[in-house]
Design an enzyme around this catalytic site. Structure first.
Site, PDB file in Angstrom:
ATOM      1  CD1 TRP A  59      -2.932   1.546   0.451  1.00 24.38           C
ATOM      2  CD2 TRP A  59      -1.413   2.406   2.099  1.00 24.38           C
ATOM      3  NE1 TRP A  59      -3.251   2.965   0.918  1.00 24.38           N
ATOM      4  CE2 TRP A  59      -2.327   3.346   1.937  1.00 24.38           C
ATOM      5  CE3 TRP A  59      -0.438   2.681   3.032  1.00 24.38           C
ATOM      6  CZ2 TRP A  59      -2.360   4.625   2.217  1.00 24.38           C
ATOM      7  CZ3 TRP A  59      -0.501   3.930   3.418  1.00 24.38           C
ATOM      8  CH2 TRP A  59      -1.393   4.969   3.217  1.00 24.38           C
TER       9      TRP A  59
ATOM     10  CG  ASP B 189     -12.393   9.959  -2.273  1.00 23.53           C
ATOM     11  OD1 ASP B 189     -12.455   9.052  -1.496  1.00 23.53           O
ATOM     12  OD2 ASP B 189     -11.629   9.913  -3.455  1.00 23.53           O
TER      13      ASP B 189
ATOM     14  NE  ARG C 169      -9.844   3.194   5.037  1.00 23.52           N
ATOM     15  CZ  ARG C 169     -10.445   3.988   4.169  1.00 23.52           C
ATOM     16  NH1 ARG C 169     -11.421   3.618   3.442  1.00 23.52           N
ATOM     17  NH2 ARG C 169      -9.892   5.308   4.204  1.00 23.52           N
TER      18      ARG C 169
ATOM     19  CE  LYS D 213     -10.592   7.106  -5.119  1.00 25.16           C
ATOM     20  NZ  LYS D 213      -9.842   8.223  -4.440  1.00 25.16           N
ATOM     21  CD1 TRP D 214     -15.192  -0.961  -7.259  1.00 26.06           C
ATOM     22  CD2 TRP D 214     -17.075  -0.591  -8.284  1.00 26.06           C
ATOM     23  NE1 TRP D 214     -15.936  -1.908  -7.108  1.00 26.06           N
ATOM     24  CE2 TRP D 214     -17.174  -1.978  -7.870  1.00 26.06           C
ATOM     25  CE3 TRP D 214     -18.059  -0.157  -9.146  1.00 26.06           C
ATOM     26  CZ2 TRP D 214     -18.266  -2.909  -7.960  1.00 26.06           C
ATOM     27  CZ3 TRP D 214     -19.309  -0.937  -9.467  1.00 26.06           C
ATOM     28  CH2 TRP D 214     -19.133  -2.425  -8.833  1.00 26.06           C
ATOM     29  CG  ASP D 215     -11.475   2.914  -2.758  1.00 23.13           C
ATOM     30  OD1 ASP D 215     -10.174   1.708  -3.031  1.00 23.13           O
ATOM     31  OD2 ASP D 215     -11.126   3.766  -2.261  1.00 23.13           O
TER      32      ASP D 215
ATOM     33  CB  CYS E  48      -9.461   3.121  -6.467  1.00 19.56           C
ATOM     34  SG  CYS E  48      -8.804   3.747  -4.909  1.00 19.56           S
TER      35      CYS E  48
ATOM     36  CG  ASP F 212      -4.359   5.657  -1.367  1.00 20.89           C
ATOM     37  OD1 ASP F 212      -5.093   5.999  -2.324  1.00 20.89           O
ATOM     38  OD2 ASP F 212      -4.970   4.942  -0.429  1.00 20.89           O
TER      39      ASP F 212
HETATM   40  C1  GLA Z   1      -8.800   4.623  -0.559  1.00 23.75           C
HETATM   41  C2  GLA Z   1      -8.533   5.246  -1.646  1.00 23.75           C
HETATM   42  C3  GLA Z   1      -8.622   7.103  -1.340  1.00 23.75           C
HETATM   43  C4  GLA Z   1      -9.539   7.434  -0.877  1.00 23.75           C
HETATM   44  C5  GLA Z   1     -10.035   6.503   0.324  1.00 23.75           C
HETATM   45  C6  GLA Z   1     -11.363   6.793   0.892  1.00 23.75           C
HETATM   46  O1  GLA Z   1      -7.808   4.804   0.393  1.00 23.75           O
HETATM   47  O2  GLA Z   1      -7.356   4.822  -2.507  1.00 23.75           O
HETATM   48  O3  GLA Z   1      -7.930   7.377  -2.638  1.00 23.75           O
HETATM   49  O4  GLA Z   1     -10.730   7.311  -1.710  1.00 23.75           O
HETATM   50  O5  GLA Z   1      -9.716   5.148   0.320  1.00 23.75           O
HETATM   51  O6  GLA Z   1     -11.698   6.310   2.012  1.00 23.75           O
END
Ligand code: GLA
Length: 742
Positions: A195, A368, A445, A478-480, A528, A550
């Site tokens: 990470w 975000d 998390r 933005k799909w995390d 993402c 990140d």
């Molecule tokens: C991840 C993403 C970040 C942001 C955070 C939000 O870490 O990589 O860019 O969107 O989540 O919680």
């Protein structure tokens, strides 16, 4: 007892049937030889005299009239090294005493575990073949799919495994393809990370034994990426033969690079066999992922340029606006508020940032994390995809309308596959997460992974996203995906079948993405996973761009981006300019706006700083550079990339150059880490230009040397080269120029 014999070459000089030249795929029925040609590459395999499918050639393109006799299995080397082991099979079943990586390993219902696959039949499929293999006795069929791109020579390979018997068969290992290299000395390149520290390029000799590159995490992972490149002994960035491959799978995967006891080098890749066990019931089929493979004669740079083009032309999705076009459109310059506000989003705060972003010339405003459920921090709210009424009492519409009025489109962050235990969703459906009943559920998390393999979870995720997109004018998601798996149980299924989760989860993810894009053909999606934790050619079929890391420190980004481009096109490489110094990723480095901008301008540019605090002078500089970027963006992100000076290994300098496909424009970026002992920035001998054309030079940022001509031939820029001003020195300095054909 040892038996020594010579390993005679498998090619015999004998008059052979000449292949027809009309198509890039041909089958020679006489020699039972399959040949695929594309770009500068030929790939040849055949049915050997024992009935197995055997690779005959993979490398630079052969003459159209060149031909091959029927393949002969490699001989036994000693009583310890059987012919079955030594023969470079296209898809070897685990049976007959195989010690190399098998392509397929199964256990039959009666306990039999022997599998030997022989050629059965084939059909031509336009750009390739479907070749059917079958076990020598049992009704296990494998259809191998081959599709060669006529331009790049990149070959897409996968397999469909089918149980036509009456009893279930458990698949313990299944690869998409096995690739063999000619005998030689090689260097393996592969990408690893963690990470906020993704995309480290590793280079090491291929030695006896196996190098395993893998993820056991349920998704692609930051730790290693499913890509490899193998250089011939004399190859480098610009010259020599490079074989490369990329696996299109976003679940647990494994690539194994083996050099066996006879020095033969093979690469296999597919589902990770760790904890794998896919029960194939009577009549069922299992599709493997696709393993793409290619060959370049112009070094690692040539290999990545082929991959980049292939990704642009064949992998990346199209929206309604770009349907049918050769390449997708360039990415809008985005503003994202994450590093500015983290979870503290509000209507007024986002609107204020949107005003500033519009003043900079940004195209897309993205909100975000933090806008939904009871999401005040990362402890609650994931899973509850309704708008938070305290932060947005009037819903999202006023913000979206304001963003539109400012001339931008609107994007939103989601993390659909996750749930916080502190959420209404988890309280209603605690059984929806990956878990083993009666065992602790390991949070990371503060969140758990929804079991997307379950049909009800898949339906829920698809329907909330569909509703969100239907009810709001959203151009972009933005799909995390912010953690990896633990306790991968699926207790809805009988115990023997629960490991199906490794395949079904990822297939459902793809199915949701695909269906969403169908229902909302204008929407674009960023992939993402806490940065670059799920980047592969599988998910890139459904997502338009990637968040590579990140870590947005502009100096760290040089090596992150350098590594990224070995496998993936700069088109998908999102790069934000953020605040300096900032401590989100424990970075305290201070850098200028031009340095930060130029670092990010090598990919798809975004702004992620708290621009509310930027001075008018900083706003002016950033705005000027966004205008300059827009003018040359297609060249930067879709052109041919030359990594002129690598930033790796503590390099004092680094530089990249991109050349538009028609060679009409080129852009050069140069960076100084820290000038040492008075060294000048090296002369940059440019690449890929038309030597006879005249190119005018314009500075984007920084000065070139006083004697530099305003215009000169491509030959001048490539042979004489480009020098920067003597004052281009110091710490964290950056310069950029463009060349335009006159
Ligand atoms: C991840 C993403 C970040 C942001 C955070 C939000 O870490 O990589 O860019 O969107 O989540 O919680």
């Amino acid at each position: 007892m040892l038996k020594f014999i010579s390993l005679a070459p498998i090619l015999l000089a004998a008059p052979m049937l000449v292949f027809a030249q009309t198509s890039n795929v041909r089958f020679d029925a006489g020699g039972k030889v399959f040949r695929l040609d594309g770009g500068g590459v030929s790939y040849v395999f055949g049915v050997n005299t024992r009935g197995e499918l055997q690779q005959l050639y993979w490398g630079g393109r052969l003459g159209a009239a060149d031909s091959f006799p029927q393949a002969k299995p490699m001989p036994e080397w000693a009583s310890f090294d059987s012919s079955y082991n030594n023969t470079p099979q296209e898809f070897a079943g685990w049976g007959a005493g195989l010690f190399n990586e098998p392509a397929l390993k199964v256990t039959f219902a009666d306990g039999n575990r022997d599998l030997v696959l022989h050629y059965e039949s084939h059909v031509e499929t336009g750009h390739g073949f479907d070749v059917v293999l079958k076990d020598i006795a049992r009704p296990i069929f494998v259809t191998l799919h081959y599709e060669m791109d006529a331009t790049s020579g990149i070959l897409a390979r996968s397999a469909t495994i089918e149980n036509r018997g009456a009893d279930s068969v458990t698949i313990e290992q299944a690869v998409a393809a096995a690739w063999a290299l000619p005998a030689g000395h090689y260097t393996l390149n592969y990408l690893t990370g963690r990470w906020a520290g993704e995309w480290t390029l590793n280079q090491e000799p291929v030695l006896p034994g196996a190098r395993v590159i893998e993820s056991r995490r349920g998704s692609t992972g930051h730790q290693a990426n499913p890509w490899f490149a193998i250089q011939a002994g004399d190859a480098d960035e610009d010259h020599g033969g490079v074989w490369f491959g990329a696996l299109a799978w976003s679940g647990s995967w494994r690539i194994t690079v083996e050099q066996d006891q006879l020095d033969a080098v093979r690469v296999t890749g597919g589902f990770n066999p760790f904890d794998f066990g896919y029960v194939l019931k009577a009549g069922e089929k299992l599709e493997t992922p696709v393993f793409y493979g290619g060959y370049a004669q112009d070094g690692l740079g040539g290999a990545s340029r082929l991959l980049h083009r292939y990704e642009l032309e064949h992998i990346l999705p199209r929206t309604q606006a770009t349907a049918g076009q050769a390449v997708p459109k360039v990415r809008p310059v985005i503003y994202n508020s994450w590093e500015a506000t983290e979870f503290r989003v509000s209507e007024a705060g986002q609107m204020a940032l949107a005003e500033k972003a519009a003043a900079l010339g940004v195209d897309r405003f993205v909100m975000d994390d933090g806008w939904f459920g009871q999401r005040k921090d990362d402890r609650a709210g994931l899973g509850d995809w309704y708008v938070n009424k305290e932060k947005f009492p009037r819903g999202l519409k006023p913000l979206i309308d304001r963003v539109h009025a400012l001339g931008m489109d609107f994007g939103l962050w989601v993390e659909p596959e996750m749930v916080n235990p502190d959420s209404d969703l988890y309280r209603a459906h605690p059984d929806w997460v990956l878990h083993f009943p009666g065992r602790p559920e390991s949070e990371q998390r503060n969140q758990l992974v929804l079991n997307l393999a379950r049909p009800d979870v898949k339906d829920y995720v698809l329907s909330f996203l569909d509703k969100l997109l239907a009810e709001n004018d959203i151009a972009f998601l933005k799909w995390d995906y912010n953690r990896n798996w633990s306790e991968p149980g699926w207790d809805q299924l009988p115990p023997a079948e629960q490991k199906r989760v490794y395949v079904a989860f990822t297939e459902n993810l793809y199915a949701i993405l695909s269906e969403l894009r169908k229902r909302h053909p204008k929407v674009e999606i960023e992939n993402c996973s806490g940065g670059g934790g799920r980047v592969d050619l599988g998910i890139l079929r459904y997502t338009d761009e990637v968040w590579p890391s990140d870590n947005t420190d502009p100096f760290d980004r040089l090596t992150i981006q350098d590594g990224f481009t070995y496998a993936y096109t700069p088109q998908v490489m999102m790069a934000w300019v953020t605040d300096s110094p900032h401590d989100l990723e424990h970075q305290v480095r201070v850098t200028s706006i031009p340095y930060r901008m130029l670092s990010s301008m090598q990919g798809s540019l975004g702004i992620g700083a708290n621009i509310a605090n930027w001075t008018p002078a900083e706003m002016t500089t950033a705005k000027r550079l966004i205008v300059a970027y827009h003018e040359v963006q297609p060249t930067i992100v879709q052109g041919a990339l030359y990594r002129l000076i690598s930033p790796r290994n503590g390099s004092e300098f680094s530089a990249t150059q991109t050349v538009r496909a028609d060679k009409g424009q080129s852009v050069v970026f140069a960076f100084i880490h820290s000038t040492e002992k008075g060294h000048s920035f090296p002369t940059l001998k440019l690449k890929g230009l038309d030597p006879a054309a005249q190119y005018a030079l314009t500075s984007i940022e920084g000065k070139v040397s006083a004697g530099t001509p305003a215009a000169a031939s491509g030959a001048w820029w490539m042979n004489h080269g480009l020098d920067f001003d003597n004052g281009f020195r110091g710490d964290f300095q950056a310069a950029a120029v463009r060349l335009d054909r006159k």
